[in-house]
Design a protein around this motif. Structure first.
Motif, mmCIF file in Angstrom:
data_model
loop_
_atom_site.group_PDB
_atom_site.id
_atom_site.type_symbol
_atom_site.label_atom_id
_atom_site.label_comp_id
_atom_site.label_asym_id
_atom_site.label_seq_id
_atom_site.Cartn_x
_atom_site.Cartn_y
_atom_site.Cartn_z
ATOM 1 N N UNK A 188 0.813 -1.209 0.000
ATOM 2 C CA UNK A 188 0.000 0.000 0.000
ATOM 3 C C UNK A 188 0.850 1.263 0.000
ATOM 4 N N UNK A 189 0.179 2.393 0.097
ATOM 5 C CA UNK A 189 0.893 3.677 0.084
ATOM 6 C C UNK A 189 1.406 4.059 1.477
ATOM 7 N N UNK A 190 0.836 3.435 2.518
ATOM 8 C CA UNK A 190 1.313 3.686 3.873
ATOM 9 C C UNK A 190 2.499 2.767 4.137
ATOM 10 N N UNK A 191 3.568 3.341 4.682
ATOM 11 C CA UNK A 191 4.841 2.631 4.748
ATOM 12 C C UNK A 191 5.031 1.686 5.906
ATOM 13 N N UNK A 192 4.088 1.659 6.851
ATOM 14 C CA UNK A 192 4.313 0.779 8.001
ATOM 15 C C UNK A 192 2.985 0.363 8.623
ATOM 16 N N UNK A 193 3.047 -0.730 9.399
ATOM 17 C CA UNK A 193 1.885 -1.233 10.121
ATOM 18 C C UNK A 193 1.936 -0.784 11.575
ATOM 19 N N UNK A 194 0.793 -0.805 12.243
ATOM 20 C CA UNK A 194 0.782 -0.660 13.690
ATOM 21 C C UNK A 194 1.668 -1.745 14.281
ATOM 22 N N UNK A 195 2.418 -1.405 15.328
ATOM 23 C CA UNK A 195 3.413 -2.336 15.863
ATOM 24 C C UNK A 195 2.786 -3.637 16.373
ATOM 25 N N UNK A 196 1.582 -3.570 16.937
ATOM 26 C CA UNK A 196 0.955 -4.799 17.434
ATOM 27 C C UNK A 196 0.513 -5.695 16.283
ATOM 28 N N UNK A 197 0.101 -5.094 15.176
ATOM 29 C CA UNK A 197 -0.285 -5.869 13.990
ATOM 30 C C UNK A 197 0.960 -6.510 13.369
ATOM 31 N N UNK A 198 2.040 -5.733 13.235
ATOM 32 C CA UNK A 198 3.287 -6.263 12.686
ATOM 33 C C UNK A 198 3.826 -7.401 13.554
#
Length: 245
Positions: free
Chosen positions: A221-231
């Motif tokens: 996607x265009x957003x470069x990172x996930x929420x840390x708990x999701x990652x």
């Protein structure tokens, strides 16, 4: 904060520190002076306890009791000794899986991570004494009670914990975007510890350079990172996938 997670009064808090109670944070009234306050401040510095100097109105909101200008939040869980835990896991015959949280500060993210860690068979979570999100009522609630079921270790320095794990034959894998290596390239069937960084800056550079491997998740996607708990959940379930196959 629930009452059972809170203590108040200068002497009470001093005694709690001297009795090795796990104190997450102390609130001290601005401008307080005297020998007892000086003794408390010395203990706070010596033990690396997080402290905030606040107006008396803040303390009055925290506690309706005679707080004498000091209110402390204590952890609802007991912390484990890392040496003992690593030895226990290795002797059990299980393939070790540890989670290291480097300066994670949001209690709800922390609670969500604890919940996922418990569900994926993590043997222990390692946090640093200074700068880490506290384990309080919100953390416990977000974890759905998992905070009571998984060992959590507080250490003085994350780097020392890494050296200890590596010396015990446990590879340390950093979850970071600062690599070309994908999560799927890592052999998680080996004894492993995964490091997750803070919500804003990720894993600190001095910690990152000491890891055995760096790995990232594919992002489309265009957003470069996930929420840390999701990652964190994605990393832990890749470990589960590999170890089931």
């Amino acid at each position: 904060m629930k009452k059972e997670y809170q203590i108040y009064g200068i002497r009470t808090v001093i005694e709690a520190i001297n009795s090795d109670k796990d104190i997450d944070k102390i609130f001290i009234q601005k401008g307080l002076r005297g020998d007892l306050i000086a003794e408390l401040e010395t203990l706070v510095r010596k033990n690396g306890i997080s402290a905030s100097y606040v107006p008396v109105e803040k303390l009055n909101r925290l506690s309706k009791q005679n707080h004498q200008g000091v209110v402390a939040n204590i952890s609802p869980v007991e912390f484990h000794n890392l040496d003992d835990l690593v030895l226990e896991v290795i002797e059990s015959g299980k393939t070790p899986l540890f989670l290291i949280l480097d300066q994670l500060s949001d209690v709800r993210n922390f609670g969500a991570i604890i919940r996922t860690a418990e569900c994926t068979g993590v043997n222990g979570i390692i946090i640093q004494k200074k700068g880490a999100a506290p384990i309080n009522a919100d953390t416990v609630k977000t974890s759905a009670g998992a905070a009571f079921n998984i060992p959590i270790c507080k250490v003085d320095h994350i780097k020392d914990a890494m050296f200890q794990l590596q010396a015990s034959g446990i590879q340390v894998v950093a979850a970071t975007e600062k690599t070309e290596q994908m999560i799927y390239d890592i052999d998680f069937k080996l004894p492993s510890a995964i490091i997750m960084g803070s919500e804003d800056v990720g894993i600190s550079p001095s910690v990152l350079k000491l890891t055995d491997h760096k790995a990232k998740l594919p992002m489309y996607g265009s957003i470069g990172s996930l929420n840390v708990s999701v990652a964190c959940g994605a990393f832990l379930y890749e470990v589960v996938r590999q170890r089931l196959s």
